[in-house]
Design a protein around this motif. Structure first.
Motif: not given
Length: 419
Positions: A178-190
């Motif tokens: 929601x914060x960064x829609x362009x990021x890869x789907x592999x991102x699991x945590x922030x």
């Protein structure tokens, strides 16, 4: 060309310009000197963040075991050039000492006395220059593709931040996207640091502050300093390729290039160049709302003037050693992985010198043997961040609003004492 009765600030990066502005606000007669235009050095190519959460020193217990990899593997986020190992040895030995838990805690405590106030110390300078639109509260987002990297970061780096009062928000994959829609789907945590600010462009930000200094009657002299000599009775003669400046006081703010001048003034400092690289993509084809840091690969993606800047590859080497732009190019496949669809066309490469100390603390304050010499360098990764804070501290010190003892963790002679 001879100027008298001034405070001469040597160096027109974020630190020097901010020092000059705060001294000017106190009614001081200030001349700012640099061989390049303001903001053209290390300020030019960083991620553009005022990182009010950056309280963790580089030397931590976990980094000790990583030193052999830094020497052997050029793909490490921080690489040490073998050929410069001899000259870097004193720095590296002190660096390893600073990684002991008690020293990490002391250094983090010292950083936490400065860093959280960074934006508030910039605020009067920003408002006076009318450049509020050049800085926005963006936060800083660290993203993780594996559970292990996420848990390790929470237990180490981010635990230190939290222990020193830094706000940290934990995000799941949906919240990250929601914060960064362009990021890869592999991102699991922030892990999100909300108390950070993004400049639209760090070089333009520093240049705008410098213009305000000049517009208010300050003098900027574009010249190369070739000698500094103490004269009887206190004045300092600064020889440049354009003439001589005689000042009552000198603030040394040459960043990574300050070490030989400190030695000439009788102070041994442990300062080396941590050379930072970036790749600039003028038409990236994807959008970023804030700086995003990869928790696995230790690099950052930053929005600079609508473009994407990839930063984070570093190496320890002597000042003056030629750049190795392979350090920058290694960032591209990592960035493509994290930002699918990234357009690399028209890329440009850059290398700059971070002024790094083994304990991650700057050298701030007067030289005991000559209080007319003030040190303001060695800000490591936080030069842009700590510009306003350093400027205010130096001005407060000279006006006796604070005492030198208040800056004791940042003593200009702390490395000489330990030798």
């Amino acid at each position: 060309m001879t100027h008298r009765g001034t405070i001469a600030v040597l160096g027109a990066g974020a630190i020097g310009v901010s020092v000059a502005l705060y001294l000017q606000r106190d009614g001081r007669d200030v001349v700012l000197i640099d061989q390049d235009e303001p903001g053209s050095g290390c300020s030019y190519g960083n991620a553009g963040l005022i990182q009010c959460a950056s309280v963790v020193p580089v030397a931590t217990p976990g980094i000790v075991g990583a030193v052999p990899r830094m020497l052997l593997d050029k793909n490490q986020p921080l690489h040490i050039r073998w050929r410069h190992l001899g000259s870097l040895a004193p720095y590296l030995l002190r660096f390893l000492r600073e990684a002991q838990p008690a020293r990490v805690e002391a250094n983090a405590r010292a950083l936490s006395s400065l860093v959280p106030r960074a934006y508030e110390d910039y605020r009067p300078l920003i408002e006076a220059a009318g450049i509020q639109s050049m800085v926005r509260p963006s936060g800083e987002l660290h993203v993780f593709e594996t559970d292990a990297a996420f848990e390790n970061a929470k237990a180490a780096n981010f635990a230190i931040r939290r222990a020193h009062g830094v706000r940290v928000d934990e995000l799941d994959a949906d919240a990250v996207r929601q914060m960064e829609p362009s990021l890869a789907r592999s991102v699991r945590h922030g892990l999100f640091l909300p108390d950070c600010y993004q400049t639209v462009n760090p070089q333009r930000f520093v240049a705008a502050l410098a213009r305000n200094f000049i517009d208010n009657g300050g003098r900027f002299i574009k010249a190369k300093v070739t000698d500094i000599a103490l004269r009887p009775g206190g004045p300092v003669a600064i020889t440049t390729d354009g003439g001589e400046i005689v000042s009552e006081m000198v603030v040394l703010a040459f960043g990574a290039f300050s070490k030989p001048w400190a030695r000439k003034l009788g102070i041994a400092v442990q300062l080396d160049s941590e050379r930072g690289y970036h790749v600039m993509l003028p038409e990236p084809g994807v959008a970023l709302n804030r700086t995003v840091v990869s928790g696995e690969y230790k690099f950052a993606l930053s929005p600079i003037d609508g473009k994407v800047r990839i930063v984070g590859s570093s190496e320890l080497a002597r000042v003056g050693a030629p750049p190795n732009y392979e350090r920058a190019m290694r960032l591209l496949p990592l960035a493509r992985h994290l930002l699918p669809g990234l357009n690399e066309a028209g890329q440009s490469l850059w290398m700059g010198h971070r002024p790094s100390t083994p304990d991650s603390l700057p050298l701030l304050g007067p030289v005991p043997a000559n209080p007319n010499i003030i040190f303001a360098f060695g800000h490591n990764h936080s030069g842009l961040t700590l510009g306003g804070t350093t400027g205010k501290l130096i001005a407060d010190l000279l006006a006796k609003r604070i005492q030198p003892s208040d800056l004791s963790p940042f003593s200009p002679t702390r490395f000489a004492r330990a030798a």
